[in-house]
Design a protein around this motif. Structure first.
Motif, PDB file in Angstrom:
ATOM      1  N   THR A  95       6.690 104.585 -34.525  1.00 25.13           N
ATOM      2  CA  THR A  95       6.022 105.395 -35.570  1.00 25.13           C
ATOM      3  C   THR A  95       5.861 106.537 -35.057  1.00 25.13           C
ATOM      4  O   THR A  95       5.130 106.866 -34.157  1.00 25.13           O
ATOM      5  CB  THR A  95       4.922 104.640 -35.970  1.00 25.13           C
ATOM      6  OG1 THR A  95       5.221 103.283 -36.585  1.00 25.13           O
ATOM      7  CG2 THR A  95       4.148 105.424 -37.188  1.00 25.13           C
ATOM      8  N   LEU A 140       3.858 110.108 -34.464  1.00 27.40           N
ATOM      9  CA  LEU A 140       2.500 110.196 -34.502  1.00 27.40           C
ATOM     10  C   LEU A 140       2.196 111.769 -34.425  1.00 27.40           C
ATOM     11  O   LEU A 140       0.948 112.179 -34.623  1.00 27.40           O
ATOM     12  CB  LEU A 140       1.789 109.519 -33.356  1.00 27.40           C
ATOM     13  CG  LEU A 140       1.890 107.866 -33.520  1.00 27.40           C
ATOM     14  CD1 LEU A 140       1.106 107.519 -32.325  1.00 27.40           C
ATOM     15  CD2 LEU A 140       1.259 107.577 -34.913  1.00 27.40           C
ATOM     16  N   ARG A 178       5.983 108.927 -30.344  1.00 28.43           N
ATOM     17  CA  ARG A 178       6.302 107.886 -31.044  1.00 28.43           C
ATOM     18  C   ARG A 178       5.341 106.598 -30.536  1.00 28.43           C
ATOM     19  O   ARG A 178       5.770 106.493 -29.074  1.00 28.43           O
ATOM     20  CB  ARG A 178       7.636 107.302 -31.674  1.00 28.43           C
ATOM     21  CG  ARG A 178       8.436 108.322 -32.157  1.00 28.43           C
ATOM     22  CD  ARG A 178       9.935 107.820 -32.477  1.00 28.43           C
ATOM     23  NE  ARG A 178      10.831 108.883 -33.070  1.00 28.43           N
ATOM     24  CZ  ARG A 178      11.049 108.981 -34.403  1.00 28.43           C
ATOM     25  NH1 ARG A 178      10.370 108.026 -35.022  1.00 28.43           N
ATOM     26  NH2 ARG A 178      11.845 109.909 -34.841  1.00 28.43           N
TER      27      ARG A 178
END
Length: 455
Positions: A266, A268, A262
């Protein structure tokens, strides 16, 4: 140009020799211990090696003498070099002036994990087609050598804090001038040249001062010693990794062989690879950040990590006999010992770990880590310690808190006897030393082969 290298068979100086040869220079060298594998690697590159440090090795006079940091005043070749007024420099200085000045340097510094992280970063750049050069204090299995010139603009260097030479007591890494810098961690080590952690932190801040404002410093989210270094002044953008950091890894397997990457929360992508341990998860996060700074997408970096083979002597499986696995690990500090054992424990569950330790580093031999050594071995089921007569401290007393789990041996032969007698199918024998340990890895495998089958 003719370079003569004093101390050529050390990992760093041997790498310098290979790079100089690749640049087209004539290279010769001297060392007190000329033996494989470094001697073989150098000789195959067309480099003439000489045993010892005789003044005659400097005849005819080379264009420059490159001096390893193990050299001291009083060594005959050093005295001859000075008396004759020969041109000389250190290995890091030669590297900076003749190679790094034209390259985009990515450096990896820290107490632990430099070699693995450097190898990992080099592989990610290679996998992306960037053809990086590198100089690493070990041999990445993806390349088979410790140094390579490379054909692209990028150069990865393992940046250690040991002093540069007898005439330059700054740490080696101040010469490298990286644009991308990974600071893995920072603890007290190298007690033979540093009095305390503050002295090491001062050297690390010298390194921080050399990173340009358009560069990047990548550091742990929570490492008090590094936080203190950065608080001395930092003029470069920073990205953090680990817990409570920009780059985080969510374990999808307890041993770290699968984890979710992350960035700023977010997700990835998932790394699925052959490495284990939370420390290697953190190494990978730092590598992804550094590779992204060099233009490699995170997705490509994640995929490359899945193909990373590892580094020789870093949890390297040397062989398996009758269900007993023998690993080789470069261990030089209690934290490294503990994290390696934790990673192996999470990987194998309840199977037994037999830890075989040689306290060989200068700092260990000075007894600086004695308070932490026994505790660092807590995840091992049996511990076998090699304590030669010249160790300088009471190994039996240091490892007494481990009780009957630990045994101390003054001779390699009896140590091997006890490990073989103790071993049984399913055991993991983890050999830890920052030296060759008398070839004990192959000796154990040979003896296990001849022994009655473990039960």
């Amino acid at each position: 140009m003719h370079l003569h290298i004093l101390g050529i068979c050390g990992t760093f100086m041997g790498g310098v020799a290979l790079l100089a040869r690749a640049l087209g220079h004539r290279v010769t060298g001297s060392d007190a211990h000329v033996y494989p594998p470094m001697s073989t690697q150098l000789e195959s590159a067309g480099i003439d090696l000489m045993e010892g440090y005789e003044p005659g090795h400097l005849e005819p006079a080379p264009d420059i003498v490159v001096v390893g940091n193990a050299m001291k005043r009083g060594i005959p070749a050093v005295e001859a070099m000075l008396d004759r007024g020969l041109r000389y420099c250190s290995g890091p200085e030669w590297l900076k002036d003749n190679l790094l000045v034209d390259r985009r340097v990515l450096a990896v510094a820290g107490t632990h994990g430099k070699t693995t992280t450097s190898g990992m970063l080099t592989w990610v750049l290679e996998d992306a087609g960037l053809a990086p050069g590198f100089l690493i204090g070990g041999v990445p299995l993806d390349f088979g050598v410790s140094a390579r010139l490379g054909s692209g603009p990028y150069f990865v260097v393992e940046a250690d804090e040991y002093d540069t030479a007898f005439f330059d007591k700054r740490s080696k890494f101040v010469h490298y001038r990286p644009r991308t810098l990974i600071l893995n961690n920072l603890e007290f080590d190298h007690a033979d040249i540093f009095d305390d952690l503050a002295q090491i932190q001062r050297q690390f801040h010298h390194l921080v001062r050399t990173v340009p404002g358009r560069g990047l410093i990548i550091h742990p989210g929570a490492d008090p010693a590094i936080d203190e270094v950065l608080a001395m002044g930092c003029w470069t953008p920073r990205e953090s990794f680990g817990a409570d950091a920009r780059w985080t890894g969510e374990l999808l397997a307890p041993d770290g062989s699968r984890f979710l990457v992350r960035l700023d929360g977010t997700p990835l992508g998932e790394v699925v690879w052959g490495q284990t341990g939370l420390h290697n998860v953190h190494n990978a996060l730092a590598v992804l950040a550094a590779a992204r700074h060099a233009g490699v997408s995170v997705a490509n970096g994640i995929a490359a990590l899945g193909r990373f083979k590892g580094v020789r002597r870093r949890m390297e499986l040397r062989g398996e006999v009758a269900g007993v696995r023998v690993y080789d690990d470069f261990a030089h500090h209690p934290t490294a010992i503990a994290t390696t054992l934790q990673g192996l424990r999470r990987q194998i569950g309840d199977r037994r770990i037999l830890a075989v330790l040689e306290p060989r580093s200068n700092t260990m031999r000075l007894g600086v880590h004695n308070r932490e050594l026994a505790r660092s071995l807590g995840d091992a089921d049996r511990i076998f310690v090699f304590a030669p007569a010249d160790l300088g401290w009471d190994a039996a007393g240091v490892f007494a808190p481990l009780g009957e789990r630990a045994s101390v041996h003054n001779a390699l032969e009896t140590l091997v006897d006890d490990v073989v007698a103790e071993s049984r199918a399913g055991d993991q024998v983890l050999v830890m030393s920052n030296g060759g340990f008398g070839g004990i890895h192959q000796t154990l495998l040979d003896r296990l082969q001849r022994a009655p089958s473990p039960v």
